[in-house]
Write a protein that holds these residues in place. Structure first.
Motif, PDB file in Angstrom:
ATOM      1  N   PRO A   1       0.847  -1.161  -0.182  1.00  0.00           N
ATOM      2  CA  PRO A   1      -0.002  -0.081  -0.022  1.00  0.00           C
ATOM      3  C   PRO A   1       0.767   1.316   0.104  1.00  0.00           C
ATOM      4  CG  PRO A   1      -0.129  -0.970   2.011  1.00  0.00           C
ATOM      5  CD  PRO A   1       0.516  -2.026   1.214  1.00  0.00           C
ATOM      6  N   VAL A   2       1.961   1.061   0.487  1.00  0.00           N
ATOM      7  CA  VAL A   2       3.017   2.507   0.585  1.00  0.00           C
ATOM      8  C   VAL A   2       3.325   2.652  -0.814  1.00  0.00           C
ATOM      9  CG1 VAL A   2       5.167   3.191   1.418  1.00  0.00           C
ATOM     10  CG2 VAL A   2       3.791   1.870   2.784  1.00  0.00           C
ATOM     11  N   LEU A   3       3.853   1.609  -1.809  1.00  0.00           N
ATOM     12  CA  LEU A   3       4.187   2.051  -2.904  1.00  0.00           C
ATOM     13  C   LEU A   3       2.982   2.346  -3.934  1.00  0.00           C
ATOM     14  CD1 LEU A   3       6.709  -1.123  -3.602  1.00  0.00           C
ATOM     15  CD2 LEU A   3       7.177   1.040  -2.915  1.00  0.00           C
ATOM     16  N   ASP A   4       1.869   1.934  -3.609  1.00  0.00           N
ATOM     17  CA  ASP A   4       0.564   2.344  -4.355  1.00  0.00           C
ATOM     18  C   ASP A   4       0.142   3.776  -4.264  1.00  0.00           C
ATOM     19  OD1 ASP A   4       0.357  -0.265  -5.474  1.00  0.00           O
ATOM     20  OD2 ASP A   4      -1.073  -0.968  -4.029  1.00  0.00           O
ATOM     21  N   LEU A   5       0.410   4.156  -2.865  1.00  0.00           N
ATOM     22  CA  LEU A   5       0.137   5.489  -2.517  1.00  0.00           C
ATOM     23  C   LEU A   5       1.056   6.307  -3.163  1.00  0.00           C
ATOM     24  CD1 LEU A   5      -1.201   7.725  -0.684  1.00  0.00           C
ATOM     25  CD2 LEU A   5       0.082   7.149   1.289  1.00  0.00           C
ATOM     26  N   LEU A   6       2.391   6.119  -3.048  1.00  0.00           N
ATOM     27  CA  LEU A   6       3.304   7.051  -3.754  1.00  0.00           C
ATOM     28  C   LEU A   6       3.130   7.283  -5.189  1.00  0.00           C
ATOM     29  CD1 LEU A   6       6.641   5.641  -2.406  1.00  0.00           C
ATOM     30  CD2 LEU A   6       5.620   8.041  -2.049  1.00  0.00           C
ATOM     31  N   LEU A   7       2.786   6.145  -5.817  1.00  0.00           N
ATOM     32  CA  LEU A   7       2.215   6.326  -7.312  1.00  0.00           C
ATOM     33  C   LEU A   7       1.084   7.183  -7.563  1.00  0.00           C
ATOM     34  CD1 LEU A   7       3.997   3.306  -8.748  1.00  0.00           C
ATOM     35  CD2 LEU A   7       4.972   5.280  -8.983  1.00  0.00           C
ATOM     36  N   ASP A   8       0.186   6.913  -6.768  1.00  0.00           N
ATOM     37  CA  ASP A   8      -1.177   7.385  -6.928  1.00  0.00           C
ATOM     38  C   ASP A   8      -1.370   8.791  -6.537  1.00  0.00           C
ATOM     39  OD1 ASP A   8      -2.287   5.246  -7.907  1.00  0.00           O
ATOM     40  OD2 ASP A   8      -2.909   4.127  -6.015  1.00  0.00           O
ATOM     41  N   LEU A   9      -0.306   9.419  -5.953  1.00  0.00           N
ATOM     42  CA  LEU A   9      -0.093  11.071  -5.617  1.00  0.00           C
ATOM     43  C   LEU A   9      -0.070  11.653  -7.072  1.00  0.00           C
ATOM     44  CD1 LEU A   9       1.593  11.078  -2.180  1.00  0.00           C
ATOM     45  CD2 LEU A   9      -0.638  11.422  -2.835  1.00  0.00           C
ATOM     46  N   ALA A  10      -0.443  11.306  -8.113  1.00  0.00           N
ATOM     47  CA  ALA A  10      -0.201  12.142  -9.396  1.00  0.00           C
ATOM     48  C   ALA A  10      -1.574  11.891 -10.252  1.00  0.00           C
ATOM     49  CB  ALA A  10       1.117  11.806 -10.222  1.00  0.00           C
ATOM     50  N   ALA A  11      -1.936  12.857 -11.085  1.00  0.00           N
ATOM     51  CA  ALA A  11      -3.320  12.727 -11.824  1.00  0.00           C
ATOM     52  C   ALA A  11      -3.216  14.017 -12.787  1.00  0.00           C
ATOM     53  CB  ALA A  11      -4.428  12.931 -10.971  1.00  0.00           C
ATOM     54  N   ASP A  12      -3.724  13.596 -13.924  1.00  0.00           N
ATOM     55  CA  ASP A  12      -3.865  14.905 -15.114  1.00  0.00           C
ATOM     56  C   ASP A  12      -4.816  16.038 -14.897  1.00  0.00           C
ATOM     57  OD1 ASP A  12      -5.881  13.228 -15.581  1.00  0.00           O
ATOM     58  OD2 ASP A  12      -5.133  12.753 -17.847  1.00  0.00           O
ATOM     59  N   ARG A  13      -5.517  15.591 -13.944  1.00  0.00           N
ATOM     60  CA  ARG A  13      -6.472  16.687 -13.552  1.00  0.00           C
ATOM     61  C   ARG A  13      -7.161  16.833 -12.254  1.00  0.00           C
ATOM     62  NH1 ARG A  13     -11.274  13.651 -16.960  1.00  0.00           N
ATOM     63  NH2 ARG A  13      -9.386  13.675 -18.366  1.00  0.00           N
ATOM     64  N   PRO A  14      -7.446  18.058 -11.835  1.00  0.00           N
ATOM     65  CA  PRO A  14      -7.708  18.364 -10.299  1.00  0.00           C
ATOM     66  C   PRO A  14      -8.802  17.284  -9.833  1.00  0.00           C
ATOM     67  CG  PRO A  14      -7.616  20.462 -11.553  1.00  0.00           C
ATOM     68  CD  PRO A  14      -7.774  19.346 -12.395  1.00  0.00           C
ATOM     69  N   ASP A  15      -8.793  17.256  -8.345  1.00  0.00           N
ATOM     70  CA  ASP A  15      -9.450  16.216  -7.809  1.00  0.00           C
ATOM     71  C   ASP A  15     -11.030  17.031  -7.664  1.00  0.00           C
ATOM     72  OD1 ASP A  15      -7.545  14.400  -7.069  1.00  0.00           O
ATOM     73  OD2 ASP A  15      -6.908  15.484  -5.484  1.00  0.00           O
ATOM     74  N   THR A  16     -12.001  16.192  -7.390  1.00  0.00           N
ATOM     75  CA  THR A  16     -13.185  16.703  -7.405  1.00  0.00           C
ATOM     76  C   THR A  16     -13.420  17.716  -6.019  1.00  0.00           C
ATOM     77  OG1 THR A  16     -13.986  14.806  -5.921  1.00  0.00           O
ATOM     78  CG2 THR A  16     -14.160  14.814  -8.735  1.00  0.00           C
ATOM     79  N   PRO A  17     -14.154  18.530  -6.192  1.00  0.00           N
ATOM     80  CA  PRO A  17     -14.634  19.508  -5.028  1.00  0.00           C
ATOM     81  C   PRO A  17     -14.966  18.962  -3.944  1.00  0.00           C
ATOM     82  CG  PRO A  17     -15.298  20.699  -6.981  1.00  0.00           C
ATOM     83  CD  PRO A  17     -14.867  19.293  -7.483  1.00  0.00           C
ATOM     84  N   THR A  18     -15.807  17.832  -4.076  1.00  0.00           N
ATOM     85  CA  THR A  18     -16.387  17.349  -2.862  1.00  0.00           C
ATOM     86  C   THR A  18     -15.343  16.869  -1.760  1.00  0.00           C
ATOM     87  OG1 THR A  18     -16.330  15.012  -4.165  1.00  0.00           O
ATOM     88  CG2 THR A  18     -18.468  16.566  -4.252  1.00  0.00           C
TER      89      THR A  18
END
Length: 626
Positions: A291-308
C-alpha cells in the motif's frame, strides 16, 4: 640654532617655529649671546661698582676710554651751572642700565636653557621603576585617558541594561495561542485539489517514507517519478525482510536487488543503478510495503480532484501553519484522493508518524500547491509518513529488466534500415556467438543462463538456472528438429551459481532429454528469435527507440515484430547483433547478450518419435477362451 630658539621662548613666552637658516630669525634676536654669564649685579641699582668689573678702575668712577667716550659724546642738557664732579654722568647711567638689562636677559635665557637640559636628562635617565614618591604628581590623568574610561563605563552600563532587559523579557514571554482549526477557504480548497496535478507537472521528487512502528517498521529513501510512474528506492528498517536492498517499480512491475547484509538504516540509492542481480519480485499478500508503493504512485493525476473531497462536510479543515526552510506551510486535514488506498479507521499503536487522535490524513502544502509532507494511516501498513524533497529531482533510469531508459521512438533512417535488412547475412558470415540469458519470465520465475549459439548451423545449447531453485539446472538444446530439455543437478550441468551459471557440459549428457516442438513460452520465443535472426528478415514496422551502449560499443535499439511479440535488436555500427530483448508476459524485459566467438560443433538433438497407435481391443473372445 636650537639654543637661540630656547632663549627666545624663555624671553617671550611664545614658541617659535625652528628654522634651518639663521636668516629666518628676527633681527632683534640675532645678537643674543648664549655664553654663560654670572648672576646679575644687584649692586648696580645702588650705584656701588663691582670690584671685579673690568670697566672700572681702583676708584669709584669709571676712568677708562669707555667712560671718556661716553662723557665726550654726551649731549649738553644741563640747565644749571652746578658742578658735576662726583656723580655719574647721564651717558654712563644709560650705558649701565642697558648693560644691566642685557645681563638680566642673558641670565634668564641661561637659566631656562639649564632647566630644559636638566628636565630632559631627568626624563631620559630616570628608569621606569625609579622611586617617584618624593615628587608629587600634580599633572593628573590626561584628557584621552579620561575619555577612554568614560566610554568603557558607558559600554558596561549598556551591556548590563541589555542583559537585564533580555532576562526580564524571557521570564515574562509567553507564546501566542495557536489559531483554532477552521474550514478551508476557497484558495486553500483549490490548492488541495491541485496537489496531484502539481506533482505530475513537477515530474519527480525525492522522498523519505516511514511506515509502521516497532519491529515491523520499514523505511524507504529514494525518488519518485510521477511522469513515468517509476519508483527507485532503498528499503531498510527492522521490518524490511526479503525486500531489504534496492527496489524499482514501473507501473505494476516490481523488481528488487536484495542485499540481506545491508545496514538497517537506508540511504539514498546510487543514481546509476547497478546492472546485475535484479529480479522480478512479487510482494506477499498483506505485505505492508504494497500500500505504501501504491500511495506514492497514486499521488499524481492529470486533472484536479473533485471539489467534494475538499468540502468541509468531508472532513477538510485548515489545522495550523508551520515554517520550514522551504517557507511557510499550511497543514490541511482531508481524506485521501480517489484511487489511493483508503485510510484505516482502526486504532493502532501510536508512534512518531501517527497523526492526531482523529487519525485523518494531513497534508503540508506551500503556496504553490506543492506537497512537502503527508501523514496518514494505511490498511496493512499502520501509520505512514511521507516527506518530499521538491528540490531533489534527478533524471531516473530504469534498469534493463524494466526496459532501460526511455527514448524517443522515430522512423529508421536509410542507413539504419540497410543495417537491419543486412543483419541475417551479417550474422551468418560471423558464424556464432556466446550468449548470456537474463529472463524475468514470471512473478516468481527469474532465469539466468549461459551457452552458445550458431547461425550457420541454426542451433543453440545453453544451461538455464532458476533463482528459486539454485541447485538445479535445465539444459536446453535447439536445432531444426525442435527443442530438447533435460533437468540435472547443478554440479552435473556445469556448475556455477544460480546468478551466474556456467556453460553446459560438452558433449551433452546422453539421457534424460525431453523433446518437444518449439513452444510459446517466453524462453522458447526468445531463443527461437535469436536463432532465426541469421536466416530470415524482420516482419512488421520497425522504429528506432534510442541509442545505447552494449559491450562498450554504441548501438541503435530497433524495435520490430508483431504487436503481440515485439522484439528489440541492439545493432552496432558494424551491423552485428549485440543484444536481443523480448517483453515477457509479466511486463518485464528478458534479454540475450551476444558476443562473437567460435562455437563448438553441437550434436543433433534426439529425434522426436511419434507414439505408435495401439490396436483397438476386439470384443470377440479369443480362441480357446471360455
Amino acid at each position: 640654532m636650537r639654543t637661540r630658539v630656547v632663549a627666545l621662548e624663555a624671553q617671550t613666552g611664545r614658541r617659535e617655529r625652528p628654522c634651518s637658516s639663521p636668516r629666518c630669525l628676527p633681527a632683534r634676536f640675532t645678537s643674543v649671546d648664549t655664553s654663560p654669564t654670572p648672576a646679575p649685579d644687584t649692586t648696580a641699582r645702588t650705584g656701588t661698582p663691582r670690584s671685579d668689573d673690568p670697566s672700572t678702575g681702583s676708584g669709584r668712577h669709571r676712568t677708562g676710554p669707555a667712560g671718556g667716550a661716553s662723557a665726550a659724546n654726551r649731549p649738553t642738557t644741563d640747565t644749571g651751572g652746578g658742578p658735576t664732579a662726583g656723580r655719574p654722568s647721564g651717558g654712563t647711567r644709560r650705558a649701565t642700565a642697558g648693560r644691566r638689562t642685557t645681563d638680566t636677559h642673558r641670565a634668564a635665557a641661561a637659566r631656562s636653557l639649564a632647566e630644559n637640559r636638566d628636565n630632559t636628562a631627568r626624563r631620559d635617565d630616570t628608569p621606569d621603576t625609579a622611586d617617584t614618591t618624593g615628587a608629587a604628581d600634580t599633572t593628573g590623568p590626561t584628557s584621552a585617558g579620561r575619555r577612554r574610561r568614560t566610554v568603557l563605563l558607558l559600554l558596561g552600563l549598556t551591556a548590563l541594561t541589555s542583559a537585564t532587559a533580555l532576562v526580564l523579557g524571557l521570564l515574562s514571554w509567553a507564546p501566542d495561542p495557536p489559531e483554532p482549526a477552521r474550514p478551508l477557504t476557497v484558495p486553500e480548497s483549490e490548492r488541495l485539489a491541485a496537489v496531484r496535478v502539481t506533482n505530475l507537472r513537477d515530474l519527480r521528487a525525492g522522498v523519505r517514507v516511514t511506515a509502521g512502528t516497532g519491529a515491523t517498521r520499514i523505511e524507504l529513501v529514494g525518488w519518485v517519478d510521477w511522469s513515468r510512474s517509476l519508483l527507485y528506492l532503498d528499503v531498510g528498517g527492522p521490518g524490511a525482510g526479503a525486500e531489504r536492498g534496492l527496489l524499482q517499480r514501473s507501473g505494476r512491475v516490481l523488481v528488487v536487488r536484495p542485499d540481506p547484509a545491508a545496514v538497517p538504516t537506508p540511504a539514498a540509492p546510487p543514481l546509476v543503478a547497478p546492472e546485475d542481480r535484479w529480479r522480478l519480485h512479487r510482494l506477499a499478500p498483506g505485505a505492508q510495503l504494497a500500500p505504501v508503493l501504491d500511495l506514492l504512485l497514486d499521488l499524481a493525476a492529470d486533472r484536479p480532484d473533485t471539489p467534494t473531497r475538499t468540502a468541509p462536510s468531508n472532513g477538510a479543515r485548515w489545522i495550523a501553519r508551520e515554517t520550514v526552510p522551504a517557507g511557510p506551510l499550511d497543514v490541511i486535514q482531508a481524506p485521501l484522493p480517489t484511487g489511493t488506498p483508503a485510510a484505516s479507521t482502526s486504532v493502532g499503536t501510536p508512534g512518531a508518524a501517527t497523526p492526531a487522535p482523529d487519525e485523518q490524513t494531513r497534508y503540508w502544502l506551500d503556496q504553490d500547491a506543492r506537497l512537502h509532507k503527508l501523514v496518514t494511516r494505511l490498511p496493512g501498513a499502520g501509520p505512514v509518513t511521507l516527506i518530499f524533497n521538491r528540490a531533489d529531482r534527478p533524471t531516473l533510469r530504469p534498469v534493463d529488466a524494466l526496459g532501460g531508459r526511455p527514448g524517443l521512438p522515430r522512423a529508421l533512417t536509410d542507413a539504419e534500415q540497410r543495417r537491419l535488412d543486412r543483419l541475417p547475412a551479417r550474422l551468418r558470415a560471423q558464424g556464432g556467438a556466446t550468449l548470456t540469458l537474463t529472463a524475468p519470465t514470471g512473478t516468481d520465475t527469474n532465469l539466468r543462463g549461459a551457452g552458445w549459439l550458431s547461425w550457420t548451423a541454426r542451433t543453440a545449447y545453453l544451461a538455464v538456472a532458476d533463482l528459486g531453485v539454485p541447485d538445479r539446472r535445465t539444459l536446453l538444446r535447439r536445432d531444426a528438429a525442435g527443442l530438447a530439455r533435460a533437468d540435472l543437478p547443478a554440479v552435473t550441468a556445469g556448475g556455477g551459481t544460480a546468478e551466474a551459471p556456467a556453460r553446459p557440459p560438452l558433449p551433452p549428457p546422453a539421457g534424460g532429454w525431453r523433446v518437444s516442438r518449439p513452444g510459446r513460452d517466453d524462453l522458447s520465443v526468445l531463443v527461437e528469435a535469436a536463432v532465426t535472426a541469421g536466416s530470415v528478415g524482420h516482419r512488421g514496422a520497425a522504429v528506432r527507440v534510442r541509442e545505447d551502449v552494449a559491450a562498450g560499443r554504441s548501438v541503435d535499439v530497433i524495435e520490430s515484430g508483431p504487436a503481440d511479440g515485439r522484439l528489440r535488436y541492439w545493432i552496432d555500427r558494424d551491423g552485428l547483433l549485440r543484444r536481443l530483448e523480448l517483453q515477457t508476459d509479466a511486463g518485464a524485459w528478458a534479454h540475450l547478450d551476444l558476443h562473437p566467438a567460435v562455437v563448438p560443433r553441437l550434436a543433433a538433438n534426439p529425434r522426436l518419435v511419434a507414439p505408435r497407435p495401439s490396436a483397438p481391443r476386439s470384443s470377440a473372445p479369443r480362441p480357446g477362451a471360455r
